[in-house]
Design a protein around this motif. Structure first.
Motif, PDB file in Angstrom:
ATOM      1  N   ILE A 164       0.834  -1.205   0.000  1.00 23.16           N
ATOM      2  CA  ILE A 164       0.000   0.000   0.000  1.00 23.16           C
ATOM      3  C   ILE A 164       0.871   1.258   0.000  1.00 23.16           C
ATOM      4  O   ILE A 164       0.700   2.152  -0.833  1.00 23.16           O
ATOM      5  N   ALA A 165       1.797   1.337   0.959  1.00 28.31           N
ATOM      6  CA  ALA A 165       2.589   2.558   1.140  1.00 28.31           C
ATOM      7  C   ALA A 165       3.400   2.916  -0.100  1.00 28.31           C
ATOM      8  O   ALA A 165       3.594   4.097  -0.408  1.00 28.31           O
ATOM      9  N   SER A 166       3.863   1.917  -0.832  1.00 27.86           N
ATOM     10  CA  SER A 166       4.694   2.184  -2.011  1.00 27.86           C
ATOM     11  C   SER A 166       3.920   2.864  -3.127  1.00 27.86           C
ATOM     12  O   SER A 166       4.521   3.417  -4.051  1.00 27.86           O
ATOM     13  N   SER A 167       2.591   2.847  -3.053  1.00 27.48           N
ATOM     14  CA  SER A 167       1.776   3.492  -4.084  1.00 27.48           C
ATOM     15  C   SER A 167       1.470   4.946  -3.774  1.00 27.48           C
ATOM     16  O   SER A 167       0.882   5.649  -4.604  1.00 27.48           O
ATOM     17  N   ALA A 168       1.829   5.409  -2.568  1.00 30.97           N
ATOM     18  CA  ALA A 168       1.636   6.821  -2.229  1.00 30.97           C
ATOM     19  C   ALA A 168       2.591   7.679  -3.057  1.00 30.97           C
ATOM     20  O   ALA A 168       3.633   7.215  -3.514  1.00 30.97           O
TER      21      ALA A 168
END
Length: 300
Positions: A164-168
């Motif tokens: 999830i975080a890598s898509s921010a």
């Protein structure tokens, strides 16, 4: 192995493998006793944690399950604890974990709210179920150019949480933040001796569905399970590569190979953008939110 752990390991997980045992212990807690303790405390731990993180003047974002809105216009959304597709006993009764569905809803509310000028994902999670994670990653990626979103790793962003975080739009970490654990795991049980009651469970699969119950101890059975996990992992790696603006080959070679990297090492590998404190991230986003509000005011 407890029945709770049997249930938890019945499907693939994008999580640190050791965390499954912790979740099984939570699933075994007495529901009534847990509910009574929460009632005595008066608040769930998400609110208490976020109130401290977002500041004393922050309020719950209107209609949100988790998100808090600061006075400056920053929506702070937690990705804390194990991640599940929907709200369940662990997220609602134990106060431990997050629901992908609720996170997606909070993110949409933050995107559409005129009061929100920037978004901070506060990440400290061992990962969770891969169900719904790809869609949430897509939702986050689509926010680029719409509103500024920064994922801040305050503890760990492991497996599904890193997915999830890598898509921010930006990913920052504390000095001791742990990132990675890219991969998918399944823990399958096979009863080979009678249990404590003397019973031995035997499963018989219908003639045309031998792959319903692959034998994890056989080469063919392990291969069938691994093929399923590899399919999920391929999407995981593709989303990370897209979010981090790199190639799947580099994700496989440089992003820990299933292990974790800490702080500056994660930045050097390309897994995060910079090392920064949580307070600095919030102050930076507060300036962004204030500027956005000023721009909107001139358009009225």
């Amino acid at each position: 192995m407890t029945s709770a752990l049997h249930a938890l390991t019945a499907e693939p997980w994008a999580i640190r493998p050791d965390y499954l045992h912790f979740m099984a212990s939570l699933a075994s807690l007495d529901r009534a006793g847990r509910a009574d303790r929460r009632a005595a405390e008066g608040e769930d731990w998400f609110r208490l944690d976020l109130q401290a993180a977002a500041g004393p003047t922050a309020q719950r974002l209107d209609g949100a399950r988790y998100a808090m809105l600061t006075r400056e216009g920053v929506a702070v959304i937690p990705i804390v604890g194990p991640i599940f597709p929907r709200a369940n006993m662990m997220t609602e009764m134990s106060g431990t974990g997050a629901s992908t569905a609720m996170l997606a809803r909070d993110l949409a509310l933050a995107r559409d709210s005129a009061d929100v000028g920037a978004i901070m994902l506060l990440v400290d999670s061992p990962g969770g179920s891969p169900t719904g994670i790809n869609a949430l990653a897509d939702q986050l990626y689509a926010l680029r150019g719409v509103k500024r979103v920064v994922a801040h790793v305050s503890g760990s962003a492991a497996s599904a949480a890193y997915w999830i975080a890598s898509s921010a739009g930006e990913l920052v970490t504390d000095k001791t933040g742990m990132l990675g654990s890219i991969g998918v795991v399944a823990a399958l049980s096979k009863q080979v001796e009678p249990d404590a009651t003397g019973s031995l469970s035997i499963e018989i699969v219908s003639s045309n569905a031998p792959n319903k119950r692959p034998d994890p101890q056989s080469e063919d059975g392990a291969g069938q399970v691994r093929a399923l996990l590899d399919g999920i992992e391929a999407q995981f790696i593709a989303d990370v590569a897209r979010g981090r603006k790199t190639t799947p080959a580099r994700v496989r070679s440089d992003f820990g190979a299933g292990g974790m990297k800490v702080g500056a090492d994660a930045v050097a590998a390309g897994m995060a953008d910079r090392v920064r404190t949580q307070d600095a991230t919030l102050k930076d986003l507060s300036r962004t939110a204030a500027n956005e509000r000023a721009v909107r005011a001139t358009r009225r």
